[in-house]
Structures are given as structure tokens and as C-alpha cells.
Enzyme design. Structure first.
Site, PDB file in Angstrom:
ATOM      1  N   ASP A   1     -25.347   8.948  37.666  1.00  0.00           N
ATOM      2  CA  ASP A   1     -24.084   9.098  36.762  1.00  0.00           C
ATOM      3  C   ASP A   1     -24.107  10.635  36.585  1.00  0.00           C
ATOM      4  O   ASP A   1     -25.201  11.313  36.484  1.00  0.00           O
ATOM      5  CB  ASP A   1     -24.236   8.398  35.544  1.00  0.00           C
ATOM      6  CG  ASP A   1     -22.776   8.177  34.895  1.00  0.00           C
ATOM      7  OD1 ASP A   1     -22.275   7.245  34.793  1.00  0.00           O
ATOM      8  OD2 ASP A   1     -22.178   9.510  34.522  1.00  0.00           O
TER       9      ASP A   1
ATOM     10  N   ARG B   1     -16.821 -10.247  32.181  1.00  0.00           N
ATOM     11  CA  ARG B   1     -16.002  -9.909  30.776  1.00  0.00           C
ATOM     12  C   ARG B   1     -16.842  -9.367  29.852  1.00  0.00           C
ATOM     13  O   ARG B   1     -17.900  -9.416  29.817  1.00  0.00           O
ATOM     14  CB  ARG B   1     -15.741 -11.453  30.302  1.00  0.00           C
ATOM     15  CG  ARG B   1     -14.638 -12.277  30.952  1.00  0.00           C
ATOM     16  CD  ARG B   1     -14.675 -13.753  30.380  1.00  0.00           C
ATOM     17  NE  ARG B   1     -16.208 -14.212  30.572  1.00  0.00           N
ATOM     18  CZ  ARG B   1     -16.549 -15.504  30.112  1.00  0.00           C
ATOM     19  NH1 ARG B   1     -15.815 -16.036  29.299  1.00  0.00           N
ATOM     20  NH2 ARG B   1     -17.736 -15.702  30.274  1.00  0.00           N
TER      21      ARG B   1
ATOM     22  N   PHE C   1      -7.995 -19.357  28.421  1.00  0.00           N
ATOM     23  CA  PHE C   1      -6.896 -18.344  28.172  1.00  0.00           C
ATOM     24  C   PHE C   1      -5.554 -18.980  27.924  1.00  0.00           C
ATOM     25  O   PHE C   1      -4.358 -18.404  28.359  1.00  0.00           O
ATOM     26  CB  PHE C   1      -6.779 -17.565  29.846  1.00  0.00           C
ATOM     27  CG  PHE C   1      -7.850 -16.306  29.728  1.00  0.00           C
ATOM     28  CD1 PHE C   1      -9.205 -16.876  29.884  1.00  0.00           C
ATOM     29  CD2 PHE C   1      -7.720 -15.315  29.592  1.00  0.00           C
ATOM     30  CE1 PHE C   1     -10.305 -15.932  29.988  1.00  0.00           C
ATOM     31  CE2 PHE C   1      -8.505 -14.173  29.585  1.00  0.00           C
ATOM     32  CZ  PHE C   1      -9.948 -14.574  29.882  1.00  0.00           C
TER      33      PHE C   1
ATOM     34  N   LYS D   1      -5.198 -19.082  24.503  1.00  0.00           N
ATOM     35  CA  LYS D   1      -5.182 -18.514  23.049  1.00  0.00           C
ATOM     36  C   LYS D   1      -4.124 -17.635  22.833  1.00  0.00           C
ATOM     37  O   LYS D   1      -3.963 -16.628  23.124  1.00  0.00           O
ATOM     38  CB  LYS D   1      -6.787 -18.117  22.597  1.00  0.00           C
ATOM     39  CG  LYS D   1      -6.921 -17.959  21.175  1.00  0.00           C
ATOM     40  CD  LYS D   1      -7.493 -19.382  20.824  1.00  0.00           C
ATOM     41  CE  LYS D   1      -7.713 -19.470  19.250  1.00  0.00           C
ATOM     42  NZ  LYS D   1      -6.753 -20.017  18.524  1.00  0.00           N
TER      43      LYS D   1
ATOM     44  N   GLY E   1      -5.564  -6.993  25.474  1.00  0.00           N
ATOM     45  CA  GLY E   1      -5.985  -5.439  25.511  1.00  0.00           C
ATOM     46  C   GLY E   1      -7.112  -5.352  26.432  1.00  0.00           C
ATOM     47  O   GLY E   1      -7.341  -6.315  27.391  1.00  0.00           O
TER      48      GLY E   1
ATOM     49  N   CYS F   1      -9.111  -3.417  31.286  1.00  0.00           N
ATOM     50  CA  CYS F   1      -8.935  -4.167  32.406  1.00  0.00           C
ATOM     51  C   CYS F   1      -7.374  -4.662  32.514  1.00  0.00           C
ATOM     52  O   CYS F   1      -6.646  -4.238  33.498  1.00  0.00           O
ATOM     53  CB  CYS F   1      -9.748  -5.329  32.869  1.00  0.00           C
ATOM     54  SG  CYS F   1     -11.416  -4.515  33.140  1.00  0.00           S
TER      55      CYS F   1
ATOM     56  N   LYS G   1     -11.395  -7.253  21.523  1.00  0.00           N
ATOM     57  CA  LYS G   1     -11.766  -8.614  21.463  1.00  0.00           C
ATOM     58  C   LYS G   1     -13.201  -8.766  20.832  1.00  0.00           C
ATOM     59  O   LYS G   1     -13.816  -7.822  20.449  1.00  0.00           O
ATOM     60  CB  LYS G   1     -11.708  -9.410  22.808  1.00  0.00           C
ATOM     61  CG  LYS G   1     -12.982  -8.832  23.701  1.00  0.00           C
ATOM     62  CD  LYS G   1     -12.872  -9.765  25.005  1.00  0.00           C
ATOM     63  CE  LYS G   1     -14.198  -9.403  25.623  1.00  0.00           C
ATOM     64  NZ  LYS G   1     -14.304 -10.204  27.023  1.00  0.00           N
TER      65      LYS G   1
HETATM   66  C1  UDX Z   1     -11.159  -9.463  31.766  1.00  0.00           C
HETATM   67  C2  UDX Z   1     -11.423 -10.435  32.810  1.00  0.00           C
HETATM   68  O1  UDX Z   1     -11.623 -11.856  32.148  1.00  0.00           O
HETATM   69  C3  UDX Z   1     -12.615 -10.223  33.580  1.00  0.00           C
HETATM   70  O2  UDX Z   1     -12.511 -11.018  34.702  1.00  0.00           O
HETATM   71  C4  UDX Z   1     -12.450  -8.551  34.505  1.00  0.00           C
HETATM   72  O3  UDX Z   1     -13.419  -8.626  35.130  1.00  0.00           O
HETATM   73  C5  UDX Z   1     -12.176  -7.779  33.355  1.00  0.00           C
HETATM   74  O4  UDX Z   1     -11.100  -8.121  32.679  1.00  0.00           O
HETATM   75  P1  UDX Z   1     -12.193  -8.546  29.518  1.00  0.00           P
HETATM   76  O5  UDX Z   1     -11.185  -7.373  29.627  1.00  0.00           O
HETATM   77  O6  UDX Z   1     -13.766  -8.211  29.467  1.00  0.00           O
HETATM   78  O7  UDX Z   1     -12.228  -9.352  30.995  1.00  0.00           O
HETATM   79  O8  UDX Z   1     -11.883  -9.439  28.534  1.00  0.00           O
HETATM   80  P2  UDX Z   1     -11.216 -10.977  28.183  1.00  0.00           P
HETATM   81  O9  UDX Z   1     -12.220 -11.963  27.667  1.00  0.00           O
HETATM   82  O10 UDX Z   1     -10.559 -11.413  29.565  1.00  0.00           O
HETATM   83  O11 UDX Z   1     -10.057 -10.704  27.379  1.00  0.00           O
HETATM   84  C6  UDX Z   1      -9.159  -9.856  27.743  1.00  0.00           C
HETATM   85  C7  UDX Z   1      -7.971  -9.868  26.451  1.00  0.00           C
HETATM   86  O12 UDX Z   1      -7.137 -10.887  26.509  1.00  0.00           O
HETATM   87  C8  UDX Z   1      -8.568  -9.542  25.212  1.00  0.00           C
HETATM   88  O13 UDX Z   1      -7.729  -8.608  24.211  1.00  0.00           O
HETATM   89  C9  UDX Z   1      -8.447 -11.104  24.567  1.00  0.00           C
HETATM   90  O14 UDX Z   1      -8.153 -11.079  23.192  1.00  0.00           O
HETATM   91  C10 UDX Z   1      -7.254 -11.535  25.112  1.00  0.00           C
HETATM   92  N1  UDX Z   1      -7.208 -13.044  25.083  1.00  0.00           N
HETATM   93  C11 UDX Z   1      -8.173 -13.566  26.071  1.00  0.00           C
HETATM   94  C12 UDX Z   1      -6.114 -13.597  24.702  1.00  0.00           C
HETATM   95  O15 UDX Z   1      -5.360 -13.007  23.815  1.00  0.00           O
HETATM   96  N2  UDX Z   1      -5.993 -15.165  24.812  1.00  0.00           N
HETATM   97  C13 UDX Z   1      -6.912 -15.766  25.702  1.00  0.00           C
HETATM   98  O16 UDX Z   1      -6.940 -16.936  25.639  1.00  0.00           O
HETATM   99  C14 UDX Z   1      -7.871 -15.112  26.203  1.00  0.00           C
END
Ligand code: UDX
Length: 428
Positions: A30, A152, A247, A249, A255, A258, A318
Site C-alpha cells: 500500500d 460484506r 435483503f 428488510k 448505504g 458499494c 449498517k
Molecule cells: C454489499 C454486498 O452485500 C456485498 O456482496 C458486496 O461485496 C459489497 O456490497 P455491504 O455494503 O458491506 O455489502 O453491506 P450489505 O450487508 O450488503 O448492506 C448494504 C446496505 O443495505 C446497508 O446500508 C444495509 O443497511 C442495507 N440493507 C441491507 C437494507 O436496507 N435492507 C436489507 O434487507 C439488507
């Protein structure tokens, strides 16, 4: 095997630690000198469950090394994982400058015969561009493959060892097999596809999950009009195996580093190719609207937010992470401040990062109960599971008015109503 990892962000560090735990010798590179020093001493630069333990273990076992100098390690290794950031540009497209910078550095060292594996999330055809940069001169030859990352945050180490699938994309099937072999100890679906397909699988997966969230949020908004309960609707839908319960919820939208970036990048990629991806436009629009809808519920309750003491639980995007990038909670905090509320915040991990953006405009407390003292409303903006386990009888005594805006629908509504709280949810 001997492996170089370029970039020690979430993806790079988790991949490096994970591959060393699988028995490979891994050199992480890095440009951030301070970060490298921290990592050499076994200290993780961000919070991620179990990362610190495996980091220390593999440094001690002399399987995991950190350096600023690509030159010192490149010749020792056969595989190079590129895990640099691909942030969003103003127009929504992915900024690939870090990626191409890494390619230039590798090219300059002229040590060919390496297998370059792109783990960063990149638009389709980025592999082709990498290949032409790396093989511009005839001094050395590089193979370029794509191996997208699906981990995640907050569950990244678990996801590394228990992925739903490992995808590798390359022009050569034999190259795919060599890369998949690095993960031989991990039992899961392993698929080899073309490089373009691998690149698109990543974007399509994130966009689909984001669409699922926006869909259930729309259903939630209908629930509020017709008197239904979105959690029960999601449960009823999720029992259908074709839909599955994940997914679904509802709340204040997605947010993080990703989903927002990748959905916009796929939209850009589509329109750049002359295709109007209507569904993605709606996914983004619904997501942006969702946090505003939630804020309006708070604003409408007070009418005038000026000098109202509001307690805010949750700042990270999250649970289980200290990451606040594109966090709906931060947006809501900013809106509350803008409308004159006196804001008192607590988050189990993200307060240090939140201070960098919210500065001194809010009060922070390491104790969740402290922020409730005299509060005229409580707002929940992150799904940390420990929030549900708080002593709500105690909180009832501390708050001036027992009203809770549960933006993530995590609290036991019936229990809290029995204790005398008024609860405002999303989609109920
Ligand atoms: C995500 C993907 O899940 C992962 O596969 C990829 O590599 C990167 O992006 P991440 O951003 O770490 O991972 O979090 P994730 O658990 O997917 O949640 C993303 C957002 O969605 C969070 O803000 C979470 O609060 C929201 N979310 C998730 C919901 O609002 N409802 C749900 O049912 C699930």
C-alpha cells in the site's frame, strides 16, 4: 503459493489475511506508509470482526507481510491481486485511476510472467484495458483475470471463508483453474467464465440486491397507506424459495461504499452503451427518497425542530462496522442539524469516523443511555442488534417524551408500546 496484494482497504486486507490463513505467503502493498506501519504491528486500520486475530496470527506465522515497496515483493510472487479503490466520479462512472496506476507500476518493474487478478469492482472491459497497459511493451507479458469480491463489511472474514461462490473470469480456462486452485481449501461453487462476464456478475449482483431493498421499501410505503405490516409481508414473500428472505428488510434504504457506487456505475455503463436501464434509475430514486421520507416523519412530528433535543442511535451505514460512507444515518443527522435540532449521538463503533464529518455540531457519548437524558425523541438509524437489547424501562424514565422513530424496524414494537412508548416505523 506466493501472492502480492495491491491495496489494503477492506477487500485487499481481508483477501490478504484470508489467503495467508489458507496457507499462502502473502505480501500486501500500500502507498499509505502509516497504514503499513500499523499493519506490520498487527493493528487493523478499521474495525472488522475477527480481522485483528487472523492478522496477528498470520504475521506471527510469517505468512503475511506488509510493505510500501512493490519492487521488493513483485519478483517473489506469481499472483498479483489488485484490490485498489474504484471510487465514484461526478458523472456516476467508476474512477479507475488507482487501478491503472497500479498497472503502470507493475509494468515499470518489467517483471513479466505474473498473473494479475482484478478484485476491485470495475466496469466491463476494464480487464482488456489493464491487459493492453501491461503488455504495451514487449519486455514482459502478463495474464489478466477478474475475480470479483462479494464480501460484506462487518461479516467480511466469515464471507471470505464461506462464500456462496467464487467467480473467476479469463480468456483461458487453464488460467481460471490456477486461480481457483488458490482457494482449493474453500468448498463452494467455483465458476470460470469470460472476463467480461465475471466483471458483470459483480455489478449485476450488487444491483439486484439493491433493487430488492428498494422494492421492499416501496412495498413498505404502500403498507403505510393500506394498514399492512412490511415485516410480515416480507416474511410471507421470503418463504417462497424463489424469492428467499434475505435483503427484504425495509427501512431507510441502502448505504455503504458499494451499493450506491456500483448501482450508479452500472447505470452509467448502460447509458454509455446506449441502453436505458429504467429499473436501475428507479432503484436509485427510491433509495434517495427513503431517507427523506424518514426524516419528514421526524420533522412533521415536531413541526419546528429548532432546539429540540433529539437522541440518535447509529451512525454507521449498517451494523458491525465503523464505516460511515454513504450512511443514511449521517444524512439524517445532517438534516436534523440543518433544521436546528440539538443532536446527541451514540454508535458502538462509528463515532470516531462520524466526528470527522459531523464535527462538533453534535454531542457524542460512548454510553447509549447518556444521550437519552431529557431527549424529546429517539431516532434509530443503524441496525446494530445491541440497540434492541437496551434497558427500555430505564430509557423511558430518562426521555422527556417517549417517542421513537425506528428507521430500521429493529425494536420490539409491542413490548415498547406496553412500556408506554410511541413508535414510528418504516412500512408499518
Ligand atoms: C454489499 C454486498 O452485500 C456485498 O456482496 C458486496 O461485496 C459489497 O456490497 P455491504 O455494503 O458491506 O455489502 O453491506 P450489505 O450487508 O450488503 O448492506 C448494504 C446496505 O443495505 C446497508 O446500508 C444495509 O443497511 C442495507 N440493507 C441491507 C437494507 O436496507 N435492507 C436489507 O434487507 C439488507
Amino acid at each position: 503459493m506466493k501472492i502480492t496484494i495491491i491495496g489494503t482497504g477492506y477487500v485487499g486486507l481481508v483477501t490478504g489475511v484470508g489467503l495467508s490463513e489458507l496457507g499462502h505467503t502473502v505480501y500486501c502493498v500500500d502507498t499509505d506508509e502509516e497504514k503499513i506501519k500499523l499493519l506490520e504491528h498487527g493493528k487493523e486500520p478499521f474495525f472488522e470482526p475477527d480481522l485483528g486475530r487472523l492478522l496477528k496470527k498470520n504475521i506471527k506465522a510469517k505468512r503475511l507481510f506488509f510493505t510500501k515497496s512493490l519492487k521488493d515483493v513483485l519478483n517473489k510472487t506469481s499472483f498479483v491481486f489488485i484490490c485498489v479503490g474504484t471510487p465514484q466520479k461526478r458523472n456516476g462512472s467508476a474512477d479507475l485511476s488507482y487501478l491503472f496506476e497500479a498497472a503502470e507500476q507493475i509494468k515499470k518493474l518489467s517483471i513479466g510472467g505474473k498473473i494479475i487478478i482484478i478484485k476491485s469492482t470495475v466496469p466491463v472491459a476494464t480487464g482488456d484495458k489493464m491487459e493492453s497497459i501491461l503488455n504495451e511493451s514487449n519486455n514482459a507479458h502478463f495474464e489478466v483475470a477478474s475475480c470479483p469480491e462479494f464480501l460484506r463489511e462487518g461479516r467480511a472474514i466469515y464471507d471470505f471463508f464461506n462464500p456462496d461462490r467464487i467467480v473467476v473470469g479469463s480468456k483461458k480456462y487453464s488460467l481460471c483453474l490456477r486461480i481457483l486452485n488458490l482457494f482449493a481449501k474453500i468448498k463452494t461453487h467455483k465458476i470460470s467464465v469470460s472476463r467480461e462476464t465475471a466483471e458483470l456478475i459483480k455489478y449485476a449482483s450488487n444491483a439486484y440486491l439493491a433493487a430488492k431493498i428498494s422494492f421492499i421499501n416501496e412495498i413498505g410505503n404502500i403498507c403505510e397507506h393500506v394498514g399492512a405490516n412490511v415485516d410480515d409481508v416480507a416474511n410471507g414473500m421470503g418463504l417462497d424459495k424463489r424469492i428467499n428472505p434475505h435483503f427484504l428488510k425495509a427501512g431507510i434504504g441502502y448505504g455503504g461504499s458499494c451499493f450506491p457506487k456500483d448501482v450508479k456505475a452500472l447505470k452509467y455503463l448502460s447509458s454509455d452503451g446506449g441502453y436505458n436501464f429504467r429499473l436501475l434509475r428507479a432503484v436509485i430514486e427510491v433509495n434517495n427518497k427513503q431517507r427523506k421520507l424518514f426524516f419528514n416523519k421526524i420533522k412533521n412530528h415536531f413541526g419546528d425542530l429548532r432546539n429540540k433535543k433529539v437522541a440518535l442511535l447509529g451512525l454507521s451505514f449498517k451494523d458491525n462496522t465503523d464505516d460511515i460512507r454513504e450512511s443514511a444515518a449521517i444524512d439524517i443527522a445532517n438534516n436534523l442539524i440543518k433544521h436546528g435540532a440539538k443532536l446527541y449521538c451514540h454508535d458502538p463503533r462509528a463515532m470516531e469516523n462520524a466526528k470527522k464529518v459531523l464535527k462538533k455540531k453534535v454531542e457524542y457519548s460512548a454510553c447509549a443511555y447518556d444521550i437519552m437524558d431529557g431527549a424529546e425523541a429517539l431516532v434509530i438509524a443503524t441496525e446494530w442488534p445491541q440497540f434492541s437489547a437496551l434497558d427500555w424501562k430505564r430509557i423511558k424514565k430518562l426521555m422527556k417524551y417517549p417517542i421513537i422513530f425506528d428507521g430500521k424496524n429493529i425494536l420490539d414494537k409491542q413490548l415498547l408500546i406496553r412500556l408506554g412508548f410511541k413508535i414510528i416505523n418504516m412500512g408499518k
